[in-house]
Design a protein around this motif. Structure first.
Motif, PDB file in Angstrom:
ATOM      1  N   ASP A 123       0.825  -1.199   0.000  1.00 14.57           N
ATOM      2  CA  ASP A 123       0.000   0.000   0.000  1.00 14.57           C
ATOM      3  C   ASP A 123       0.863   1.256   0.000  1.00 14.57           C
ATOM      4  N   TYR A 124       2.053   1.150   0.593  1.00 13.67           N
ATOM      5  CA  TYR A 124       2.947   2.294   0.714  1.00 13.67           C
ATOM      6  C   TYR A 124       4.376   1.779   0.728  1.00 13.67           C
ATOM      7  N   ALA A 125       5.254   2.422  -0.001  1.00  8.30           N
ATOM      8  CA  ALA A 125       6.671   2.068   0.011  1.00  8.30           C
ATOM      9  C   ALA A 125       7.471   3.323  -0.318  1.00  8.30           C
ATOM     10  N   PHE A 126       8.278   3.769   0.661  1.00  2.34           N
ATOM     11  CA  PHE A 126       9.082   4.954   0.427  1.00  2.34           C
ATOM     12  C   PHE A 126      10.222   5.010   1.429  1.00  2.34           C
ATOM     13  N   PHE A 127      11.172   5.870   1.155  1.00  2.00           N
ATOM     14  CA  PHE A 127      12.343   6.027   2.006  1.00  2.00           C
ATOM     15  C   PHE A 127      11.954   6.643   3.352  1.00  2.00           C
ATOM     16  N   ALA A 128      12.501   6.098   4.431  1.00  3.96           N
ATOM     17  CA  ALA A 128      12.401   6.722   5.747  1.00  3.96           C
ATOM     18  C   ALA A 128      13.632   7.603   5.954  1.00  3.96           C
TER      19      ALA A 128
END
Length: 162
Positions: A123-128
């Motif tokens: 549902d969500y995938a991004f850099f922390a």
């Protein structure tokens, strides 16, 4: 010359940004393999075990408040023993097979597609941060969060929550 430098810099930034997504694609393929060892290059098993040990430790700490430990004889020893035994048990329980089944189950809960592909549940995938990547499987209310860290030149799963 400046144009070439800007082009190369832009290419490197785009490649770095796409890198963890490609890692997720490869992880999705490895999860479809019948052998759990196929996901080994994508999993930092010791980091996952340490994360679960830390959660176990904080759980024991919250069950046995600090004030009670000093007033009740043996309570401090009990807290330390629970943490130690629980930590040893986690080392034996958290295996590649368990991680594989956790990821598969999270994908099944997150998507209606059958067979449930890992990528279909994202549902969500991004850099922390520049070396940490956060993936959420499912909607926020019933989500499984997969944390990845850049180790050398590979993105590896270091924690699974949810």
């Amino acid at each position: 010359m400046a144009r070439i430098f800007v082009f190369l810099l832009a290419f490197c930034l785009i490649a770095f940004g796409a890198w963890p997504y490609y890692g997720l694609y490869r992880l999705d393929q490895a999860l479809s393999e019948p052998d759990a060892s196929a996901i080994a290059p994508f999993v930092d098993l010791s980091a996952i075990q340490e994360s679960y040990k830390a959660r176990l430790s904080s759980g024991v700490d919250s069950m046995l408040p600090e004030a009670d430990r000093t007033s009740v004889p043996g309570l401090e020893w009990l807290a330390k023993s629970l943490q130690q035994v629980g930590g040893q048990a986690l080392d034996q329980v958290i295996t590649l097979e368990l991680v594989r089944s956790m990821l598969r189950e999270a994908a099944i809960r997150a998507t209606d597609e059958r067979p449930a592909y890992f990528l279909a549940g994202v549902d969500y995938a991004f850099f922390a941060s520049w070396n940490r990547f956060r993936v959420r499987l499912g909607e926020q209310t019933d989500a499984t969060e997969v944390l990845m860290r850049l180790e050398g030149i590979h993105w590896r799963i270091t924690d699974i929550r949810g």
